[in-house]
Design a protein around this motif. Structure first.
Motif, PDB file in Angstrom:
ATOM      1  N   PHE A 177       0.694  -1.249   0.093  1.00 20.73           N
ATOM      2  CA  PHE A 177       0.029  -0.030  -0.023  1.00 20.73           C
ATOM      3  C   PHE A 177       1.045   1.160   0.029  1.00 20.73           C
ATOM      4  O   PHE A 177       0.806   2.405  -0.790  1.00 20.73           O
ATOM      5  CB  PHE A 177      -0.940  -0.063   1.253  1.00 20.73           C
ATOM      6  N   ASP A 178       1.647   1.453   0.712  1.00 21.44           N
ATOM      7  CA  ASP A 178       2.794   2.307   0.898  1.00 21.44           C
ATOM      8  C   ASP A 178       3.613   2.698  -0.455  1.00 21.44           C
ATOM      9  O   ASP A 178       3.521   3.872  -0.958  1.00 21.44           O
ATOM     10  CB  ASP A 178       3.946   2.053   1.969  1.00 21.44           C
ATOM     11  N   ALA A 179       3.808   1.963  -1.204  1.00 21.75           N
ATOM     12  CA  ALA A 179       4.334   2.043  -2.610  1.00 21.75           C
ATOM     13  C   ALA A 179       3.250   2.822  -3.640  1.00 21.75           C
ATOM     14  O   ALA A 179       3.475   3.723  -4.159  1.00 21.75           O
ATOM     15  CB  ALA A 179       4.741   0.773  -3.219  1.00 21.75           C
ATOM     16  N   ALA A 180       2.062   2.046  -3.493  1.00 13.39           N
ATOM     17  CA  ALA A 180       0.817   2.659  -3.955  1.00 13.39           C
ATOM     18  C   ALA A 180       0.664   4.178  -3.723  1.00 13.39           C
ATOM     19  O   ALA A 180       0.210   4.982  -4.420  1.00 13.39           O
ATOM     20  CB  ALA A 180      -0.358   1.765  -3.768  1.00 13.39           C
ATOM     21  N   MET A 181       0.712   4.337  -2.368  1.00 13.69           N
ATOM     22  CA  MET A 181       0.533   5.581  -1.849  1.00 13.69           C
ATOM     23  C   MET A 181       1.438   6.719  -2.357  1.00 13.69           C
ATOM     24  O   MET A 181       0.894   7.941  -2.958  1.00 13.69           O
ATOM     25  CB  MET A 181       0.295   5.512  -0.479  1.00 13.69           C
ATOM     26  N   ARG A 182       2.841   6.301  -2.506  1.00 14.14           N
ATOM     27  CA  ARG A 182       3.819   7.270  -2.993  1.00 14.14           C
ATOM     28  C   ARG A 182       3.469   7.383  -4.371  1.00 14.14           C
ATOM     29  O   ARG A 182       3.579   8.667  -4.824  1.00 14.14           O
ATOM     30  CB  ARG A 182       5.103   6.486  -2.855  1.00 14.14           C
ATOM     31  N   LEU A 183       2.962   6.420  -5.323  1.00 16.32           N
ATOM     32  CA  LEU A 183       2.827   6.730  -6.526  1.00 16.32           C
ATOM     33  C   LEU A 183       1.671   7.381  -7.112  1.00 16.32           C
ATOM     34  O   LEU A 183       1.645   8.410  -7.681  1.00 16.32           O
ATOM     35  CB  LEU A 183       2.558   5.236  -7.133  1.00 16.32           C
ATOM     36  N   VAL A 184       0.783   7.437  -6.019  1.00 16.51           N
ATOM     37  CA  VAL A 184      -0.615   8.346  -6.416  1.00 16.51           C
ATOM     38  C   VAL A 184      -0.372   9.804  -6.237  1.00 16.51           C
ATOM     39  O   VAL A 184      -0.826  10.644  -6.614  1.00 16.51           O
ATOM     40  CB  VAL A 184      -1.844   7.886  -5.717  1.00 16.51           C
ATOM     41  N   LEU A 185       0.692   9.818  -4.915  1.00 15.48           N
ATOM     42  CA  LEU A 185       0.876  11.312  -4.626  1.00 15.48           C
ATOM     43  C   LEU A 185       1.549  12.191  -5.673  1.00 15.48           C
ATOM     44  O   LEU A 185       1.458  12.954  -6.242  1.00 15.48           O
ATOM     45  CB  LEU A 185       1.831  11.087  -3.637  1.00 15.48           C
ATOM     46  N   GLU A 186       2.618  11.016  -6.417  1.00 10.77           N
ATOM     47  CA  GLU A 186       3.299  11.541  -7.522  1.00 10.77           C
ATOM     48  C   GLU A 186       2.309  12.112  -8.635  1.00 10.77           C
ATOM     49  O   GLU A 186       2.533  12.926  -9.450  1.00 10.77           O
ATOM     50  CB  GLU A 186       4.332  10.514  -7.916  1.00 10.77           C
TER      51      GLU A 186
END
Ligand code: F0G
Length: 360
Positions: free
Chosen positions: A138-147
């Motif tokens: 999830f944390d990787a998905a979160m970083r990606l969506v922020l970007e």
């Protein structure tokens, strides 16, 4: 449906049915005609074995996320957004997809590949979202969506979005209202990305400042042991922020680097709150008990009762304390392996008799 709630014909308008917009002066200053509401909220409060359970799984998409999503999507439309995006362990994505569908917006959701329940994935797809499965947690998905939201100009509807928090405050206000503004001693909430923990503290401070309550309930935020960065910080009096590689059966809160850490710390401080952790076994035992009460919830929600048991055992909560647990998601969100047994039989009465005799 429109005829039923047409004000000229009588009947209750959707915003008047909503447990969020009932508090609209304290949620978002906006014209009624611009509000996008399913409606949501107005969930039930159960009392079992002396503990109160506010069931946010009774929202339209089966989780508390709808309370924040109605506000975030209303704001997205007000800003003229054409698309919204979120990272999710499954409930935010389902809620975002449903409200985006209602508003006629495109929804793009980022989920950790293979790590969300099939029910939540099916629900998100059914409402018409574009679903991107990210190879990572999830944390990787979160970083990606922020970007992605920054570079592509898509409106972000994760709980880092302050409008989500404004809507989620109404869980606490509605609970207090259910109790006729007689606050419980404790409000217990599962803690993942820490949006709810943040919202609850804000709601309590605002309720006290407005004079709605004269006593401050204490917050108890409960994490799964395998995804416990906030618990680790709490144990050090929040001296530092932790990040972990998350693992728990409660996939909704399988989060190692919660985005709302700082706001959640403020909530804990304002309410003299505590953070507890529970093992997967403890939370699944609690889930079985909540299910057997005839209420039911998804695994992440059961951290609340498991947490209460631990906090009572350690003397932090007293048996006489009035405790309200917030059940965040519906039983059918994540049925996993059913905890009862199914027996296949031939269509013969003798079969039924045999089994009932053996099951005594
Ligand atoms: N309970 C359920 C059922 C959830 O889905 C979540 C979070 C939480 C508790 C934790 O709440 O993040 O505000 O601390 N679900 C998010 C999602 C992460 O994507 O659906 P939190």
């Amino acid at each position: 449906m429109r005829d039923v709630f047409d004000a000229r014909r009588g009947g209750r308008k959707a915003i008047d049915q909503s447990g969020v917009w009932r508090f609209r002066e304290h949620v978002l200053d906006i014209a009624e005609s611009q509000i996008i509401t399913h409606p949501e909220g107005a969930t039930r409060l159960y009392e079992r074995d002396g503990i109160l359970f506010k069931h946010e799984g009774e929202n339209p998409t089966g989780s508390f996320k709808d309370r924040g999503m109605t506000v975030a999507i209303t704001q997205a439309v007000r800003l003229g957004a054409k698309a919204v995006a979120c990272a999710s362990t499954g409930n935010t994505s389902a809620s975002a997809a449903a409200y985006a569908a209602q508003a006629g917006l495109r929804a793009i959701v980022f989920v950790p590949s293979g790590k969300i329940s099939t029910g939540k994935l099916a629900q998100t797809l059914a409402y018409g979202a574009l679903c991107l499965q990210v190879r990572g947690d999830f944390d990787a998905a979160m970083r990606l969506v922020l970007e992605a939201s920054q570079s592509l100009g898509i409106y972000l509807v994760n709980s880092i979005n302050p409008f989500r928090i404004e809507g989620q405050k109404t869980i606490v206000w509605e609970l207090l209202q259910d109790l006729e503004w007689n606050p419980p001693d404790w409000i217990v909430v599962p803690a993942g990305n820490l949006g709810n923990t943040s919202a609850f503290g804000k709601a309590l401070v605002e309720a006290r400042d407005a004079g709605w309550i004269s006593k401050m309930p204490r917050l108890a935020a409960i994490q799964a042991h395998g995804a416990n960065p906030f618990y680790r910080s709490f144990r050090e009096n929040f001296a530092q922020r932790h990040r972990v590689s998350p693992e728990t059966i409660a996939s909704a809160i399988r989060i190692g680097d919660p985005v709302s850490h700082d706001k959640a710390v403020a909530s804990l401080r304002a309410t003299n709150g505590v953070v507890e952790e529970v093992t997967d076994e403890e939370l699944m035992n609690a889930k079985r008990d909540i299910d057997r009460m005839g209420i039911g919830c998804e695994p992440a929600s059961a951290t609340t009762l498991a947490g209460v048991r631990k906090l009572r055992a350690s003397g932090v909560m007293r048996d006489s304390d009035r405790i309200a647990c917030v059940l965040t998601g519906h039983l059918l969100k994540d049925p996993g392996a059913p905890s009862g047994k199914v027996i296949e039989i031939d269509p013969e009465i003798s079969e039924v008799e045999r089994i009932l005799a053996a099951d005594r």
